[in-house]
Design a protein around this motif. Sequence first.
Motif, short mmCIF file in Angstrom:
data_model
loop_
_atom_site.label_atom_id
_atom_site.label_comp_id
_atom_site.label_asym_id
_atom_site.label_seq_id
_atom_site.Cartn_x
_atom_site.Cartn_y
_atom_site.Cartn_z
N TRP A 36 0.75 -1.21 0.02
CA TRP A 36 0.09 0.16 -0.10
C TRP A 36 0.96 1.10 0.06
CZ3 TRP A 36 -5.11 0.16 -0.40
CH2 TRP A 36 -6.11 -0.88 -0.30
N PHE A 37 0.55 2.04 -0.78
CA PHE A 37 1.35 3.68 -0.87
C PHE A 37 0.06 4.47 -0.82
CE2 PHE A 37 5.45 1.87 -2.28
CZ PHE A 37 5.05 0.45 -2.65
N ARG A 38 0.51 5.67 -0.54
CA ARG A 38 -0.21 6.90 -0.55
C ARG A 38 0.52 8.15 -1.07
NH1 ARG A 38 -0.65 8.23 6.02
NH2 ARG A 38 1.51 8.73 6.40
N GLN A 39 -0.10 8.96 -1.47
CA GLN A 39 0.23 10.31 -2.17
C GLN A 39 -0.65 11.46 -1.69
OE1 GLN A 39 1.27 10.31 -6.50
NE2 GLN A 39 2.60 12.01 -6.15
N ALA A 40 -0.16 12.50 -1.22
CA ALA A 40 -0.71 13.48 -0.80
C ALA A 40 -0.65 14.69 -1.84
CB ALA A 40 -0.19 14.03 0.72
N PRO A 41 -1.57 15.61 -1.80
CA PRO A 41 -1.29 16.81 -2.90
C PRO A 41 0.12 17.44 -2.65
CG PRO A 41 -3.27 16.80 -1.90
CD PRO A 41 -2.70 15.70 -1.02
N GLY A 42 0.81 17.50 -3.86
CA GLY A 42 2.02 18.28 -3.53
C GLY A 42 3.16 17.41 -2.87
N LYS A 43 3.05 16.12 -2.80
CA LYS A 43 4.23 15.43 -2.09
C LYS A 43 4.41 14.31 -3.04
CE LYS A 43 3.51 16.66 2.62
NZ LYS A 43 2.85 16.16 4.09
N GLU A 44 5.54 13.53 -2.88
CA GLU A 44 5.84 12.28 -3.51
C GLU A 44 5.13 10.86 -2.92
OE1 GLU A 44 10.39 13.51 -4.89
OE2 GLU A 44 9.91 11.49 -3.40
N ARG A 45 4.83 10.01 -3.80
CA ARG A 45 4.21 9.07 -3.17
C ARG A 45 5.21 8.34 -2.17
NH1 ARG A 45 3.09 5.07 -7.91
NH2 ARG A 45 5.49 4.65 -7.69
N GLU A 46 4.37 7.72 -1.02
CA GLU A 46 5.34 6.97 0.05
C GLU A 46 4.74 5.83 0.15
OE1 GLU A 46 5.25 8.89 3.65
OE2 GLU A 46 2.93 9.30 3.89
N PHE A 47 5.80 4.74 0.77
CA PHE A 47 5.25 3.53 1.13
C PHE A 47 4.42 3.52 2.38
CE2 PHE A 47 6.10 -0.81 1.93
CZ PHE A 47 6.28 -1.11 3.37
N VAL A 48 3.65 2.85 2.36
CA VAL A 48 2.54 2.58 3.72
C VAL A 48 2.87 1.27 4.38
CG1 VAL A 48 0.43 2.67 4.77
CG2 VAL A 48 0.93 4.19 3.06
N VAL A 49 2.54 0.27 3.58
CA VAL A 49 2.86 -1.10 4.13
C VAL A 49 3.18 -2.10 3.06
CG1 VAL A 49 0.46 -1.49 4.43
CG2 VAL A 49 1.89 -2.99 5.67
#
Length: 119
Positions: A36-49
């Motif tokens: 699972w990954f997530r990407q917030a507005p204006g930020k890079e995609r980041e690893f979650v789990v």
Amino acid sequence: QVQLAESGGGLVQAGGSLRLSCAASGRTLLTYAVGWFRQAPGKEREFVVLISRSGGTTYYADSVKGRFTASRDNAKNTVYLQMNSLKPEDTAVYYCAAGEQGSGSYDYWGQGTQVTVSS
């Protein structure tokens, strides 16, 4: 080919919970590790789990450790992300991705589901 579809996102107040689902079609998810990954507005995609093929091993980002839990039901070809004690900084589009276990790369991605946490 594996098609992934996330669902379960929405708007929740801080401290609340959501459960995301990642449903696979086309091929079984059994042979893939799922991240699972997530990407917030204006930020890079980041690893979650990351969850292993069997579901017996998980690796969490420090930012979600103790609050998020990944699980999978291979019989249903679905992976889940239970998110508790949500914070406004968890607001992002959440993606699931599947890849060969141990490869460190992901071959298939879903379209994402929006999670918004209000303060």
